[in-house]
Design an enzyme around this catalytic site. Structure first.
Site, PDB file in Angstrom:
ATOM      1  N   THR A 182     -56.092  60.349 -11.171  1.00  0.00           N
ATOM      2  CA  THR A 182     -57.523  60.085 -11.017  1.00  0.00           C
ATOM      3  C   THR A 182     -58.184  60.625 -12.277  1.00  0.00           C
ATOM      4  O   THR A 182     -57.686  61.585 -12.870  1.00  0.00           O
ATOM      5  CB  THR A 182     -58.090  60.820  -9.785  1.00  0.00           C
ATOM      6  OG1 THR A 182     -57.886  62.226  -9.971  1.00  0.00           O
ATOM      7  CG2 THR A 182     -57.398  60.384  -8.506  1.00  0.00           C
ATOM      8  N   GLU A 335     -56.924  55.794  -5.953  1.00  0.00           N
ATOM      9  CA  GLU A 335     -56.222  56.075  -4.695  1.00  0.00           C
ATOM     10  C   GLU A 335     -55.977  54.834  -3.839  1.00  0.00           C
ATOM     11  O   GLU A 335     -55.202  54.879  -2.903  1.00  0.00           O
ATOM     12  CB  GLU A 335     -57.055  57.056  -3.845  1.00  0.00           C
ATOM     13  CG  GLU A 335     -57.034  58.495  -4.320  1.00  0.00           C
ATOM     14  CD  GLU A 335     -58.149  58.821  -5.298  1.00  0.00           C
ATOM     15  OE1 GLU A 335     -58.621  57.894  -6.003  1.00  0.00           O
ATOM     16  OE2 GLU A 335     -58.548  59.992  -5.377  1.00  0.00           O
ATOM     17  N   LYS A 445     -81.411  64.307  -3.216  1.00  0.00           N
ATOM     18  CA  LYS A 445     -82.054  64.684  -1.960  1.00  0.00           C
ATOM     19  C   LYS A 445     -83.464  65.171  -2.251  1.00  0.00           C
ATOM     20  O   LYS A 445     -83.654  66.229  -2.821  1.00  0.00           O
ATOM     21  CB  LYS A 445     -81.252  65.761  -1.242  1.00  0.00           C
ATOM     22  CG  LYS A 445     -81.729  65.948   0.181  1.00  0.00           C
ATOM     23  CD  LYS A 445     -80.625  66.474   1.066  1.00  0.00           C
ATOM     24  CE  LYS A 445     -80.931  66.156   2.513  1.00  0.00           C
ATOM     25  NZ  LYS A 445     -79.958  66.669   3.434  1.00  0.00           N
ATOM     26  N   TRP A 450     -82.755  61.068   1.372  1.00  0.00           N
ATOM     27  CA  TRP A 450     -81.857  60.669   0.295  1.00  0.00           C
ATOM     28  C   TRP A 450     -82.473  59.549  -0.534  1.00  0.00           C
ATOM     29  O   TRP A 450     -83.054  58.622   0.008  1.00  0.00           O
ATOM     30  CB  TRP A 450     -80.531  60.156   0.868  1.00  0.00           C
ATOM     31  CG  TRP A 450     -79.745  61.204   1.585  1.00  0.00           C
ATOM     32  CD1 TRP A 450     -79.540  61.295   2.928  1.00  0.00           C
ATOM     33  CD2 TRP A 450     -79.058  62.304   1.005  1.00  0.00           C
ATOM     34  NE1 TRP A 450     -78.761  62.393   3.223  1.00  0.00           N
ATOM     35  CE2 TRP A 450     -78.453  63.031   2.053  1.00  0.00           C
ATOM     36  CE3 TRP A 450     -78.886  62.769  -0.307  1.00  0.00           C
ATOM     37  CZ2 TRP A 450     -77.683  64.173   1.835  1.00  0.00           C
ATOM     38  CZ3 TRP A 450     -78.124  63.904  -0.517  1.00  0.00           C
ATOM     39  CH2 TRP A 450     -77.541  64.595   0.543  1.00  0.00           C
TER      40      TRP A 450
HETATM   41  P1  ADP Z   1     -63.188  57.668 -11.688  1.00  0.00           P
HETATM   42  O1  ADP Z   1     -64.446  56.890 -11.479  1.00  0.00           O
HETATM   43  O2  ADP Z   1     -63.318  59.069 -11.272  1.00  0.00           O
HETATM   44  O3  ADP Z   1     -62.660  57.373 -13.007  1.00  0.00           O
HETATM   45  P2  ADP Z   1     -61.776  55.786 -10.109  1.00  0.00           P
HETATM   46  O4  ADP Z   1     -61.521  54.846 -11.213  1.00  0.00           O
HETATM   47  O5  ADP Z   1     -60.732  55.990  -9.114  1.00  0.00           O
HETATM   48  O6  ADP Z   1     -62.080  57.162 -10.698  1.00  0.00           O
HETATM   49  O7  ADP Z   1     -63.155  55.358  -9.503  1.00  0.00           O
HETATM   50  C1  ADP Z   1     -63.414  55.295  -8.138  1.00  0.00           C
HETATM   51  C2  ADP Z   1     -64.889  55.385  -7.898  1.00  0.00           C
HETATM   52  O8  ADP Z   1     -65.623  54.406  -8.629  1.00  0.00           O
HETATM   53  C3  ADP Z   1     -65.260  55.119  -6.464  1.00  0.00           C
HETATM   54  O9  ADP Z   1     -65.036  56.257  -5.662  1.00  0.00           O
HETATM   55  C4  ADP Z   1     -66.746  54.780  -6.589  1.00  0.00           C
HETATM   56  O10 ADP Z   1     -67.542  55.933  -6.703  1.00  0.00           O
HETATM   57  C5  ADP Z   1     -66.807  54.052  -7.901  1.00  0.00           C
HETATM   58  N1  ADP Z   1     -66.823  52.601  -7.667  1.00  0.00           N
HETATM   59  C6  ADP Z   1     -65.793  51.753  -7.749  1.00  0.00           C
HETATM   60  N2  ADP Z   1     -66.189  50.487  -7.495  1.00  0.00           N
HETATM   61  C7  ADP Z   1     -67.509  50.527  -7.213  1.00  0.00           C
HETATM   62  C8  ADP Z   1     -68.506  49.547  -6.844  1.00  0.00           C
HETATM   63  N3  ADP Z   1     -68.241  48.245  -6.759  1.00  0.00           N
HETATM   64  N4  ADP Z   1     -69.757  49.993  -6.608  1.00  0.00           N
HETATM   65  C9  ADP Z   1     -70.070  51.293  -6.726  1.00  0.00           C
HETATM   66  N5  ADP Z   1     -69.189  52.249  -7.076  1.00  0.00           N
HETATM   67  C10 ADP Z   1     -67.918  51.885  -7.309  1.00  0.00           C
END
Ligand code: ADP
Length: 543
Positions: A182, A335, A445, A450
């Site tokens: 991650t 994940e 918040k 929110w």
């Molecule tokens: P990181 O962003 O930490 O690099 P990831 O690539 O695993 O890790 O990203 C996952 C996160 O990206 C999700 O938990 C969410 O917050 C965000 N995300 C992914 N797709 C979307 C989407 N279509 N809309 C909003 N947020 C998204």
């Protein structure tokens, strides 16, 4: 006595064998560092991949050993995607945009045995080599220059290997094939490990007609990096159906991507919203009278596009649709393999108005088959699917990780009944369309209520003068937190906070939800995967 179906293990090797037999002449195009194009056919990639598997076995690779890659998107990376698991190993993609110290730490945490690295990335490798000793460093001569002394030459390794005599390492369908950390946007990086089974199931589901709809006649341009979240599974999917692949190599500047799209028009292209924003802004600017780029590019007619990894503003969807390109939005995480939900028009929306269709397209969409989804309130109760109630998004399914490498299943990441806690806050509407309100850490918040930073950003980015907008919380004595909007304008454009507030009021925001303040900045900082990096903005604007 067997009385039901055969228990044949799901396997990536089957996808490779199939491609080698059925799609021999389909092309795989890779853009090289000098911007020229190199062409292979699936028949070549099949042979080279088996040669890689054979060579790795010859080097003593044992079942379950990790082989790291530090590579751009190109054919040799694809060979690793299949060749390393074919030999029984686990392909561990290192994210080349991370700080060298972080990459070194991750390689150590994963205990990678070998490294396959692009020659053009050796300067990066030199910055972290002191942190972790790989047993062998195999250099892919991506630039065409001779491989420096002291390293193993990838091409020489393949030439010396026995592709014909190669035998796949025996495996179970739950054995690991790949690993990705991650990116630690919100905490320490953790290793996610994918299996044959999870990868095959994810590929099948993600290419269903209602989702990406990938077929053998497609030309797929994965701009999403192969070093993060498996390029959204596209390398596996393309090989499974035998689609033509066009890899952009290291050239991700909008001018370069538009050039590649003009030269090798894709029917499906994938990327994150930030890159797609600059792509369309660059293209639209080229259409203005007197532009130095007039007539230089063509956006492929009828191309489909999968955009996700961060919220996709409705304005972006409309901007592409104006050129006949429909954007499907996906939500997912490292994940979740990563596709968890996808926004497409279900039958219930068949007769919906154009505006309604845009509105749904701007949500993260509905869960793909095999993924279950729920939103939990602070009280531990499932929130109703009413499009209003928000809660923590939790997911479960056969291509969603059940734990992390060496860490297992910590309670802050998994519920007692085994669902993944995504750290996202979301609502789901009556048709099952999910909308991410925020990451838990990004919600604002204000006076006990929110405010969604994502909603504000999307509305601000609909203003024609705004190139990018990111909204963060700043502390406030009275309201505890208030929104601060950081806005980057398009070249030569001007706009005042009052004008932006006036726009927000037309978009159903209440007065108390409007940004407390605006900061005009050059550009929103990006994470290693090209998303808005709000942590950096919070450091820059602590109040
Ligand atoms: P990181 O962003 O930490 O690099 P990831 O690539 O695993 O890790 O990203 C996952 C996160 O990206 C999700 O938990 C969410 O917050 C965000 N995300 C992914 N797709 C979307 C989407 N279509 N809309 C909003 N947020 C998204």
């Amino acid at each position: 006595m067997q009385t039901t179906m055969m228990n044949v293990p799901l396997s990536l090797n089957h996808l490779l064998e199939r491609a080698g037999r059925l799609f021999k002449s389909t092309e795989i195009v890779s853009r090289l560092p000098d911007k020229s194009l190199r062409r292979h056919r699936y028949a070549d990639i099949y042979r080279r991949t088996r040669a890689l598997g054979s060579a790795l076995q010859g080097l003593g690779l044992k079942k379950g050993d990790r082989v790291a890659t530090l590579c751009w998107n190109h054919h040799a990376h694809l060979e690793s995607y299949f060749g390393i698991p074919a030999a029984g190993g686990v392909m561990h993609t290192l994210n080349l945009r991370l700080a060298p110290e972080e990459i070194g730490w991750i390689a150590g945490d994963a205990q990678d045995r070998f490294l396959i690295v692009d020659d053009v990335l050796l300067p990066l490798y030199e910055k972290f080599r002191h942190l972790y000793p790989f047993e062998k460093v195999i250099v892919f001569p991506f630039s065409g220059a001779p491989v420096p002394a002291g390293f193993t030459d990838y091409e020489a390794l393949l030439v010396g290997a026995d592709a014909d005599g190669f035998t796949y390492a025996p495996h179970d369908e739950n054995d690991p094939v790949a690993m990705c950390y991650t990116s630690g946007t919100t905490g320490r990086s953790k290793g996610v490990v994918y299996s044959h089974r999870s990868t095959v199931l994810h590929s099948l589901v993600a290419c269903l007609p209602d989702f990406c709809g990938v077929r053998g006649t497609d030309v797929v341009l994965p701009v999403t990096p192969m070093f993060h979240a498996n390029s959204w599974g596209m390398p596996y999917i393309a090989v499974m159906v035998g689609a033509k692949l066009v890899f952009p190599g290291p050239h991700l500047h909008p001018d370069d991507l538009l050039g590649l799209m003009t030269q090798e028009p894709p029917t499906l292209a994938l990327g994150v919203p930030t890159i797609w924003l600059s792509l369309i802004q660059t293209y639209d600017a080229s259409l203005k009278p007197g532009s130095p780029n007039a007539g230089r590019w063509r956006l492929p007619q009828g191309m489909r596009s999968l955009v996700g990894g961060a919220a996709v503003p409705e304005a972006l969807i409309r901007a592409f649709d104006a050129h006949g390109i429909w954007i499907m939005q996906g939500w997912g995480m490292t994940e979740t393999s990563p596709v968890g939900t996808l926004s497409y028009l279900t039958a219930a929306l068949k007769d919906a108005s154009r505006d309604e269709k845009y509105r749904r397209a701007a949500t993260a969409g509905v869960p793909v088959p095999l993924v279950e989804l729920r939103t939990r309130g602070d009280d531990g109760q499932d929130q109703p699917w009413d499009g209003q109630s928000v809660g923590e998004l939790q997911v479960r399914g056969p291509f969603i990780t059940g734990g992390y490498h060496e860490v297992g299943s910590p309670a802050d990441k998994f519920t007692d009944d085994g669902w993944l806690r995504t750290g996202d806050v979301a609502s789901v509407d009556e048709l099952g369309y999910m909308r991410i309100a925020d990451r838990t850490k990004d919600l604002i918040k204000s006076g006990g209520e929110w405010i969604s930073s994502v909603d504000l950003e999307n509305a601000l980015m609909a203003h024609p003068a705004v190139a990018e907008a990111a909204v963060i919380a700043i502390p406030d004595e009275k309201w505890s937190e208030r929104p601060l909007a950081c806005v980057a304008l398009k070249p030569g454009e001007q706009v005042t906070p009052d004008e932006l507030n006036a726009l927000l009021l037309t978009k159903n925001f209440a007065k108390w939800q409007l940004p407390e303040r605006y900061e005009f900045i050059d550009a929103v900082p990006r994470t290693s995967t090209g998303k808005f990096w709000k942590l950096k903005l919070r450091e820059r604007f602590p109040r």
